[in-house]
Motif scaffolding. Structure first.
Motif, short mmCIF file in Angstrom:
data_model
loop_
_atom_site.label_atom_id
_atom_site.label_comp_id
_atom_site.label_asym_id
_atom_site.label_seq_id
_atom_site.Cartn_x
_atom_site.Cartn_y
_atom_site.Cartn_z
N ARG A 227 0.83 -1.20 0.00
CA ARG A 227 0.00 0.00 0.00
C ARG A 227 0.87 1.25 0.00
O ARG A 227 0.58 2.23 -0.72
CB ARG A 227 -0.90 -0.02 1.24
N GLN A 231 0.91 4.15 -3.03
CA GLN A 231 0.59 5.56 -2.79
C GLN A 231 1.76 6.48 -3.14
O GLN A 231 1.56 7.57 -3.68
CB GLN A 231 0.18 5.76 -1.33
N HIS A 234 1.91 6.72 -6.88
CA HIS A 234 0.83 7.60 -7.34
C HIS A 234 1.22 9.06 -7.18
O HIS A 234 0.99 9.89 -8.07
CB HIS A 234 -0.44 7.30 -6.57
N CYS A 259 -3.28 14.34 -2.06
CA CYS A 259 -2.55 13.24 -2.70
C CYS A 259 -1.25 12.94 -1.94
O CYS A 259 -0.95 11.78 -1.66
CB CYS A 259 -2.24 13.60 -4.15
N GLU A 262 -2.01 11.38 1.48
CA GLU A 262 -2.33 9.95 1.39
C GLU A 262 -1.06 9.11 1.32
O GLU A 262 -1.00 8.02 1.91
CB GLU A 262 -3.21 9.70 0.17
N ALA A 263 -0.05 9.60 0.63
CA ALA A 263 1.23 8.88 0.57
C ALA A 263 1.89 8.86 1.95
O ALA A 263 2.42 7.82 2.38
CB ALA A 263 2.15 9.53 -0.46
#
Length: 283
Positions: A227, A231, A234, A259, A262-263
């Motif tokens: 996960r 991330q 992304h 964004c 989230e990482a």
């Protein structure tokens, strides 16, 4: 015979006392390590909210006034995290020497809050980043003084390095990219220098991710590790496509901030999973 029996009795008593003392020392060492892990967790939480404050300040100082209220709320959250970390230090006498660095961080934070609205975006980034660096140093102090780096097991030592160094550096590299990118998105442009800075950060993020190594192949870490990688990949794609690769940035600052957040959250979830594995592995 009585003398021999007496000597044997004394030796047995001495052996029992020695065993008791050694057991008590092992118990104290184990408790110190677990309490130190608690302090490291609070240090990670402090670093996280300081990073968020840096990103919000970057957007605000670059012209996005929507971050003003959120910045004030985040300042109060940082102060709460500082208090919680101070309480952890009070519970572990071995960490007392590191308290001086914590007090210096607290003083620097107070000054930053008083002056941040008068900074340029670049000044804010520099002051915030220097402060977060001190928190990273503090994590190292806690790990060393708390005995987390003394593990004889190579697996536990590798996990401790991930918790104290590798994952915090990855999260901080992403945090810097979040702050810079949010500011550029608020301005609507990046510029040649900005592209270079983001490209260097993107490369560092990739190196930090690769540096997590085979430690994360532990069965209980595979899912959060995957996960985290997804991330981070992304975010890297967004940096390339939405910031570096365009002349005019149309991505909203808040969208990019989310964004990158989230990482970072995926890194923190991996950190928490690695912490639990470490706790179970501690002798």
């Amino acid at each position: 015979m009585e003398a021999i029996a007496s000597s044997i009795g004394l030796l047995a008593a001495a052996g029992t006392a020695l065993g008791w003392a050694q057991g008590r020392e092992r118990s104290a060492r184990r408790a110190r390590r677990h309490l130190s892990l608690d302090a490291v967790r609070q240090g990670i939480a402090l670093m996280t909210v300081m990073q968020q404050h840096r990103g919000m300040a970057a957007a605000l100082l670059s012209g996005d006034t929507g971050f003003a209220v959120r910045l004030a709320d985040k300042q109060r959250e940082v102060e709460g995290r500082l208090a919680e970390l101070g309480a952890c230090f009070a519970r572990v006498p071995a960490l007392a020497a590191g308290g001086r660095r914590l007090e210096a961080i607290r003083a620097a934070w107070t000054q930053l809050c008083q002056e941040v609205r008068g900074y340029t975006a670049e000044q804010s980034f520099a002051v915030h980043t220097a402060l977060v660096q001190q928190v990273l140093y503090l994590l190292g102090d806690i790990g060393e003084r708390g005995g987390l780096l003394e593990a004889r097991s190579p697996a536990v030592a590798a996990l401790a390095e991930v918790l104290l160094l590798r994952l915090p550096l990855l999260a901080e590299s992403i945090g810097q990219a979040r702050a810079l990118g949010t500011g550029f998105a608020a301005q609507g442009r990046c510029g040649a220098v900005g592209r270079i800075r983001l490209s260097l950060l993107e490369r560092r993020i990739g190196e930090c991710l690769a540096g997590l190594g085979v430690v994360l192949d532990s069965p209980s870490l595979v899912a959060p590790a995957q996960r985290c990688r997804q991330q981070v990949w992304h975010l890297s794609a967004s940096i390339e496509a939405d910031l570096i690769g365009v002349e005019r940035i149309t991505l909203a600052p808040d969208a990019y901030f989310r964004c990158a957040t989230e990482a970072i959250d995926a890194c923190l979830a991996l950190w928490q999973a690695a912490e639990q594995v470490t706790r179970r592995a501690l002798p």
